[in-house]
Scaffold this motif. Structure first.
Motif, short mmCIF file in Angstrom:
data_model
loop_
_atom_site.label_atom_id
_atom_site.label_comp_id
_atom_site.label_asym_id
_atom_site.label_seq_id
_atom_site.Cartn_x
_atom_site.Cartn_y
_atom_site.Cartn_z
N VAL A 152 7.72 13.48 7.42
CA VAL A 152 7.73 13.47 8.89
C VAL A 152 7.58 12.03 9.36
N GLN A 153 8.42 11.63 10.29
CA GLN A 153 8.32 10.28 10.86
C GLN A 153 7.75 10.38 12.26
N ILE A 154 6.71 9.60 12.54
CA ILE A 154 6.05 9.72 13.84
C ILE A 154 6.96 9.17 14.93
N ASN A 155 6.75 9.67 16.14
CA ASN A 155 7.52 9.25 17.30
C ASN A 155 6.56 9.20 18.48
N THR A 156 6.01 8.03 18.74
CA THR A 156 4.98 7.90 19.77
C THR A 156 5.53 8.22 21.16
N ARG A 157 6.81 7.91 21.39
CA ARG A 157 7.39 8.19 22.70
C ARG A 157 7.43 9.69 22.97
N LYS A 169 0.82 -1.22 0.00
CA LYS A 169 0.00 0.00 0.00
C LYS A 169 0.85 1.27 0.00
N SER A 170 1.86 1.31 0.88
CA SER A 170 2.71 2.49 0.96
C SER A 170 3.48 2.72 -0.34
N THR A 176 4.33 14.56 4.11
CA THR A 176 3.92 13.21 4.47
C THR A 176 4.15 12.99 5.96
N VAL A 177 3.35 12.12 6.56
CA VAL A 177 3.59 11.67 7.93
C VAL A 177 3.54 10.15 7.88
N GLU A 178 4.64 9.50 8.28
CA GLU A 178 4.80 8.06 8.03
C GLU A 178 5.40 7.35 9.25
N GLY A 195 0.50 8.00 6.40
CA GLY A 195 0.94 6.62 6.23
C GLY A 195 -0.14 5.60 6.48
N GLU A 196 -0.99 5.81 7.50
CA GLU A 196 -2.05 4.86 7.80
C GLU A 196 -3.10 5.52 8.67
N ILE A 197 -4.36 5.27 8.36
CA ILE A 197 -5.47 5.72 9.21
C ILE A 197 -5.76 4.60 10.20
N ARG A 198 -5.32 4.80 11.46
CA ARG A 198 -5.41 3.75 12.46
C ARG A 198 -6.53 3.97 13.46
N ASP A 199 -6.98 5.22 13.61
CA ASP A 199 -7.97 5.51 14.66
C ASP A 199 -8.95 6.55 14.15
#
Length: 594
Positions: free
Chosen positions: A392-397, A357-358, A377-379, A420-424
């Motif tokens: 942009v790369q996400i950083n959950t921490r 997909k990506s 982009t956010v990936e 990058g993905e619709i998760r919520d």
């Protein structure tokens, strides 16, 4: 065949003498000119490229290497031409195989320097494959390096390079195991705590370092997407995911399990003392031998037999594909190109994990990327580097989730946003609202087919009337393994064969007597029958009727019937076209679509 008699002084570097070998006595430069003339007379190669090849040869370069680098011919074609010209046999190393006894007769560093590979030892004759039989120094060095009589053959430069890399990797891994096994034999097995210290100090763990490196390099060379280190009762199993399917490649003794796992955790900067809970890390690696810049994601998971480690290999050095490269049908590609050039709307790509997909989103961004628009982009993670695109790369921490990053991105004046993905639900709502407020939004979701994405958005809390207005198209996809072009065979399946492959009885009856292709297996594809992958797609283009159904919160089945009525093809239909074209098999199609 006897080895050509070669002069060792004066003209030794420029001329081959006619002798027992039967090779023509052409000086090397004259021979190159002759072959260039022959190629030029065919009219199949542009004159400017031939001129460049001539210039490189006159400066002392290899003729074979010059025409290869200029794109005049393929490595296999060059090897066949040279074999014919020098009256030498042509060999395909993956097919004939490489005899370990033959390989051991010449030092590895010599083989790497002269680009040659011994592949058979028959009595007093050592058969050696070379890429360039016109290189006199190469033949001299091979002859002087062994006590056996050398008989030459010509093989593809790429195949020789692959065998040399495999030989180097095997030598490194064997050396690592030998040292470790010797330590075990001498009764020097360290305790588990000492293992951790040894692996951490970077000196005493040299065998383990070489073993781990050889596994990673093998995965990079074989094009694997994942490496699995799985503890079992008596061994540590190593499996590689190649073309979407796992293959076991190695079993490491259980006594080495703790050292290997610890080494991997050290590389990923994880807590080596923590064995009771999962951890995530990352490794950046330049595998020059395989020509890949890798960003490796590492995940550990405690199991009843010990810690398992899974490594996801992301190739930072590879170029993003184009829409043409994806394998879309002509009609589907033209429709998608028109949709992604719209200034607003949401384009969703759906499918299971690992279905590409990506990669499809990157192909779309490559198509529309130009200086006049701002693409952000956010990936998680950034898989390809795109020039001129803010990634942009996400950083959950650090609290940088998809939703948080998306809110910030929309304040940065974007024209195109790739999520990058619709998760919520929060990410879904922000994405759909962005598509309604003047942005083109591209994202991925996990649904089985294209109509399912519309109903999934409603389940996430997006208002149905917003979904109908915002979504421009949904592309569902799968990745099926491609049949190996060297060994696939033609056949006419019976109705029973198709039904056993999970094809519906109606379709099986209609396809009875049709000619398909199926896997067979050969050394080039590792006896799997498949090599590479091809995309299978389903494109739903939002129409006025579908928009009304979505706004009225229609279920997936209603959307599916309406879309098919308007011309949408199913995944099976698209895949069957690729089966008929000989790209994949009906069994593989059934595996990925049912």
């Amino acid at each position: 065949m006897d080895l050509p008699k070669l002069r060792t002084s004066g003209q030794a570097g420029q001329e081959q003498a006619a002798g027992e070998s039967g090779l023509p006595a052409f000086p090397v430069n004259e021979l190159a000119e002759l072959v260039a003339d022959l190629i030029e007379t065919t009219g199949l190669v542009p004159a400017d490229k031939i001129a460049v090849v001539r210039g490189r040869v006159k400066q002392g370069g290899s003729f074979a290497q010059a025409i290869l680098e200029e794109g005049v011919a393929s490595p296999d074609g060059i090897a066949r031409t040279l074999a014919s010209r020098f009256h030498l046999p042509f060999v395909e190393l993956p097919v004939v195989g490489v005899n370990p006894n033959a390989v051991g007769e010449l030092p590895l560093h010599v083989l790497e320097r002269v680009n040659a590979m011994p592949y058979a030892l028959e009595g007093n004759i050592l058969r050696v494959a070379v890429a360039d039989p016109s290189n006199v120094q190469t033949i001299d060095e091979l002859r002087l390096g062994t006590k056996f009589q050398v008989e030459l053959a010509v093989a593809s430069r790429d195949e020789i390079a692959n065998e040399l890399r495999r030989l180097a990797r095997a030598s490194e891994a064997f050396g690592a195991r030998s040292v470790i096994e010797e330590d075990q034999f001498l009764g020097e097995e360290p305790e588990e705590e000492e293992d951790d210290l040894e692996v951490d100090d970077g000196i005493s763990d040299a065998p383990l370092v070489r073993l781990v490196n050889s596994i990673i390099f093998q995965a990079a060379e074989d094009g694997a997407s994942d490496i699995h280190f799985e503890p079992q009762e008596d061994t540590l199993a190593v499996r590689l995911r190649i073309d979407g399917v796992l293959h076991e490649v190695q079993r490491i003794p259980k006594r080495m399990m703790a050292g290997v796992t610890t080494r991997l955790k050290v590389l990923a900067k994880l807590d080596i003392a923590e064995r009771r809970k999962p951890q995530d890390g990352r490794i950046s690696l330049n595998t020059a031998a395989a020509g890949r810049m890798l960003d490796i994601r590492v995940a550990t998971l405690p199991t009843v037999e010990g810690e398992s480690v899974v490594m996801r290999l992301l190739d930072k050095s590879k170029q993003a594909p184009t829409l043409t490269d994806l394998g879309l049908s002509e009609d589907m590609r033209e429709k998608l190109e028109k949709i992604i050039r719209r200034p607003t709307g949401a384009i969703l790509v759906t499918g299971p994990t690992g279905s590409g997909k990506s990669t499809t989103l990157y192909a779309a961004l490559t198509e529309i990327n130009r200086p006049e628009i701002n693409i952000i982009t956010v990936e998680d993670p950034v898989e390809y580097r795109l020039a001129g695109v803010n990634q942009v790369q996400i950083n959950t921490r650090a609290g940088l989730t998809f939703a948080a990053a998306l809110r910030s991105i929309l304040r940065s004046d974007p024209d195109v946003v790739m999520v990058g993905e619709i998760r919520d639900g929060e990410t879904a709502k922000i994405s759909i609202e962005a598509a309604l407020t003047g942005h083109l939004v591209l994202s991925t979701m996990h649904t089985n087919d294209a109509p399912g994405a519309i109903s999934r958005l409603a389940e996430m809390g997006v208002e149905p009337f917003l979904t109908g207005s915002a979504v421009s198209a949904v592309l569902a996809q799968r990745l099926a393994r491609k049949l190996c072009s060297h060994c696939c065979e033609m056949y006419s399946p019976t109705t029973e064969d198709l039904i056993s492959a999970r094809v519906s009885p109606e379709v099986a009856a209609a396809a009875d007597g049709v000619v398909f292709y199926r896997k067979k297996g050969c050394p080039r594809c590792g006896q799997t029958g498949y090599k590479g992958r091809v995309g299978i797609f389903q494109l739903l283009v939002m129409s006025e009727n579908l928009e009304t159904l979505a706004a009225n919160n229609a279920n997936r089945e209603e959307l599916d019937r309406a879309a098919i009525g308007e011309g949408m093809r199913t995944l099976w239909d698209d895949g069957l076209g690729k089966v008929a074209a000989g790209l994949t098999s009906v069994e593989e199609l059934a595996r990925v679509t049912t």
